[in-house]
Enzyme design. Sequence first.
Site, PDB file in Angstrom:
ATOM      1  N   SER A 131      17.320  22.379  28.339  1.00 26.28           N
ATOM      2  CA  SER A 131      17.527  22.696  27.414  1.00 26.28           C
ATOM      3  C   SER A 131      18.061  24.258  27.024  1.00 26.28           C
ATOM      4  CB  SER A 131      16.688  22.414  25.920  1.00 26.28           C
ATOM      5  OG  SER A 131      16.455  23.804  25.374  1.00 26.28           O
ATOM      6  N   TYR A 155       7.414  25.742  25.171  1.00 26.05           N
ATOM      7  CA  TYR A 155       8.267  24.900  25.257  1.00 26.05           C
ATOM      8  C   TYR A 155       9.453  24.998  26.416  1.00 26.05           C
ATOM      9  CZ  TYR A 155      12.543  21.544  24.471  1.00 26.05           C
ATOM     10  OH  TYR A 155      13.391  20.968  24.583  1.00 26.05           O
ATOM     11  N   LYS A 159      10.723  23.802  30.457  1.00 27.83           N
ATOM     12  CA  LYS A 159      12.213  23.039  31.092  1.00 27.83           C
ATOM     13  C   LYS A 159      12.519  23.935  32.330  1.00 27.83           C
ATOM     14  CE  LYS A 159      12.882  19.489  27.708  1.00 27.83           C
ATOM     15  NZ  LYS A 159      12.516  18.751  28.177  1.00 27.83           N
TER      16      LYS A 159
HETATM   17  P1  NAD Z   1      12.445  12.428  20.091  1.00 28.08           P
HETATM   18  O1  NAD Z   1      11.209  13.145  20.605  1.00 28.08           O
HETATM   19  O2  NAD Z   1      12.789  11.863  19.404  1.00 28.08           O
HETATM   20  O3  NAD Z   1      12.189  11.058  22.019  1.00 28.08           O
HETATM   21  C1  NAD Z   1      11.123  12.131  22.839  1.00 28.08           C
HETATM   22  C2  NAD Z   1      10.148  10.255  23.074  1.00 28.08           C
HETATM   23  O4  NAD Z   1       9.975  10.481  24.365  1.00 28.08           O
HETATM   24  C3  NAD Z   1       9.595   9.715  21.946  1.00 28.08           C
HETATM   25  O5  NAD Z   1      10.233   8.524  21.696  1.00 28.08           O
HETATM   26  C4  NAD Z   1       8.725   9.680  22.395  1.00 28.08           C
HETATM   27  O6  NAD Z   1       8.424   9.030  21.889  1.00 28.08           O
HETATM   28  C5  NAD Z   1       8.544   9.833  23.979  1.00 28.08           C
HETATM   29  N1  NAD Z   1       7.404  10.714  24.937  1.00 28.08           N
HETATM   30  C6  NAD Z   1       6.936  11.562  24.433  1.00 28.08           C
HETATM   31  N2  NAD Z   1       6.562  12.061  25.673  1.00 28.08           N
HETATM   32  C7  NAD Z   1       6.091  10.789  25.981  1.00 28.08           C
HETATM   33  C8  NAD Z   1       5.440  10.832  27.696  1.00 28.08           C
HETATM   34  N3  NAD Z   1       4.203  10.981  27.749  1.00 28.08           N
HETATM   35  N4  NAD Z   1       5.995   9.227  27.697  1.00 28.08           N
HETATM   36  C9  NAD Z   1       6.208   8.285  27.781  1.00 28.08           C
HETATM   37  N5  NAD Z   1       7.187   8.778  26.216  1.00 28.08           N
HETATM   38  C10 NAD Z   1       6.800   9.928  26.066  1.00 28.08           C
HETATM   39  O7  NAD Z   1      13.177  13.996  21.005  1.00 28.08           O
HETATM   40  P2  NAD Z   1      14.797  13.554  21.076  1.00 28.08           P
HETATM   41  O8  NAD Z   1      14.876  14.973  20.857  1.00 28.08           O
HETATM   42  O9  NAD Z   1      15.350  12.429  21.174  1.00 28.08           O
HETATM   43  O10 NAD Z   1      15.125  14.391  22.988  1.00 28.08           O
HETATM   44  C11 NAD Z   1      14.915  14.176  24.328  1.00 28.08           C
HETATM   45  C12 NAD Z   1      14.509  15.068  24.864  1.00 28.08           C
HETATM   46  O11 NAD Z   1      15.614  16.582  25.360  1.00 28.08           O
HETATM   47  C13 NAD Z   1      13.384  16.146  25.510  1.00 28.08           C
HETATM   48  O12 NAD Z   1      12.858  15.769  26.848  1.00 28.08           O
HETATM   49  C14 NAD Z   1      13.538  17.183  24.616  1.00 28.08           C
HETATM   50  O13 NAD Z   1      13.206  18.266  25.044  1.00 28.08           O
HETATM   51  C15 NAD Z   1      14.985  17.450  25.441  1.00 28.08           C
HETATM   52  N6  NAD Z   1      16.291  17.960  24.167  1.00 28.08           N
HETATM   53  C16 NAD Z   1      16.240  18.219  23.098  1.00 28.08           C
HETATM   54  C17 NAD Z   1      16.592  18.891  21.646  1.00 28.08           C
HETATM   55  C18 NAD Z   1      17.024  18.674  20.419  1.00 28.08           C
HETATM   56  O14 NAD Z   1      17.640  19.100  19.958  1.00 28.08           O
HETATM   57  N7  NAD Z   1      16.583  17.268  20.155  1.00 28.08           N
HETATM   58  C19 NAD Z   1      17.559  20.212  22.862  1.00 28.08           C
HETATM   59  C20 NAD Z   1      17.149  20.481  23.435  1.00 28.08           C
HETATM   60  C21 NAD Z   1      15.829  19.413  24.908  1.00 28.08           C
END
Ligand code: NAD
Length: 344
Positions: A131, A155, A159
């Site tokens: 991120s 958080y 990362k």
């Molecule tokens: P999200 O919460 O929609 O997706 C994460 C998925 O991982 C979910 O389906 C959840 O059920 C699953 N999950 C969580 N912990 C788990 C575990 N221990 N075992 C198995 N499954 C698990 O989030 P997103 O927005 O799709 O983000 C995906 C990744 O991208 C994350 O790592 C997040 O930190 C990173 N990220 C997101 C953003 C954003 O703005 N959305 C920005 C930067 C980084």
Amino acid sequence: MKTSVLVTGGAGYIGSHTLVEFLAAGYHPIVLDNFCNSSPGVLRRVEALTGRSVTWREGDVRDASVLDALFSLAREQGAPVECVVHFAGLKAVGESVAKPLDYYDNNVYGSIVLLQAMERAQVRRIVFSSSATVYGEPRSLPYTEDHPLAPTNPYGRTKAMVEAMLADWCAADPGRTAVNLRYFNPIGAHASGQIGESPRGTPNNLFPYITQVAIGKREKLLVFGNDYPTPDGTGVRDYLHVSDLADGHVKAVEYARRARPGCFAFNLGTGRGTSVLELVKAFESTTGRTVPYEILGRRPGDVAQMWADPSAANELLGWRASRSIEDMCRDGWRWQSQNPDGYV
Ligand code: NAD
Ligand code: UDP
């Protein structure tokens, strides 16, 4: 032979859009998700949208046995996993301050268990959801990948820790590749309106809050500060269409398969900043909906402005964000208006 990729967290917001791109590119994605922030219904939507079936298992990335079983399954099907795409994790900054150990457990320990399983299965490539928050307070803008990493909340620290761990993991074996993708602000939804972001409870992020105001679920947007040193005083971010971000993962897997091994980091953003009020205006003019708002004080921990230098991803991954802010608003609104209650 088809190429299998293990997609942890593949039912989530970014993961589900990425599945669509992997399927379109001819990959065989295998999903592991514990559905703590999603539901299996998402995968059914992906199947309906693509006309392809998705292999998935409900399970936790911290469970070594389920990982071993999935790597074995791919081998038995004649298409061993070539690369892991690791989305699974927790992502709410405020919650990470209140419950830091949950974040270290899921995001850091989960990544350790995953890497150990990859070693047992002899899988040597990983693409990791990092991120822009790893950079912390900008010393200069746009952020380039060599900007110091100084995250300001638990958080972001999870990362940065996983990125550091991946560098050590790659250094320990000259055949390993890790691609850290530092996302800026993904918004919007697939152009079909069939999949999108479905936050539980009150959205933490700006765009889903705007769409929920537009559909009448919330009275008004609360704008956190209009006294920042930005053109209109509101916070500036680099918003990118979630389908562009999804496509970046296909490009990253291709890069991991062709590049010399090592640990790499890429910014995935457009290179352009948009303020809160500019996004509200773009949403209103694209959708014809009004978004009432009220200006409040600054949200603690927010930086005034940030945007990416995406040139490394442009040049080395061959990736570029091509969709406009208007595309993001139109597609995000299509998803919200066709699915007022998300995936329920
Ligand atoms: P999200 O919460 O929609 O997706 C994460 C998925 O991982 C979910 O389906 C959840 O059920 C699953 N999950 C969580 N912990 C788990 C575990 N221990 N075992 C198995 N499954 C698990 O989030 P997103 O927005 O799709 O983000 C995906 C990744 O991208 C994350 O790592 C997040 O930190 C990173 N990220 C997101 C953003 C954003 O703005 N959305 C920005 C930067 C980084
Ligand atoms: N923001 C806002 N109201 C909200 C949510 C966010 O004014 O309800 C602002 C926030 O202060 C920041 C921008 O919108 O300037 C983007 O915030 P978001 O939480 O979406 O992304 P992040 O801050 O994590 O980059």
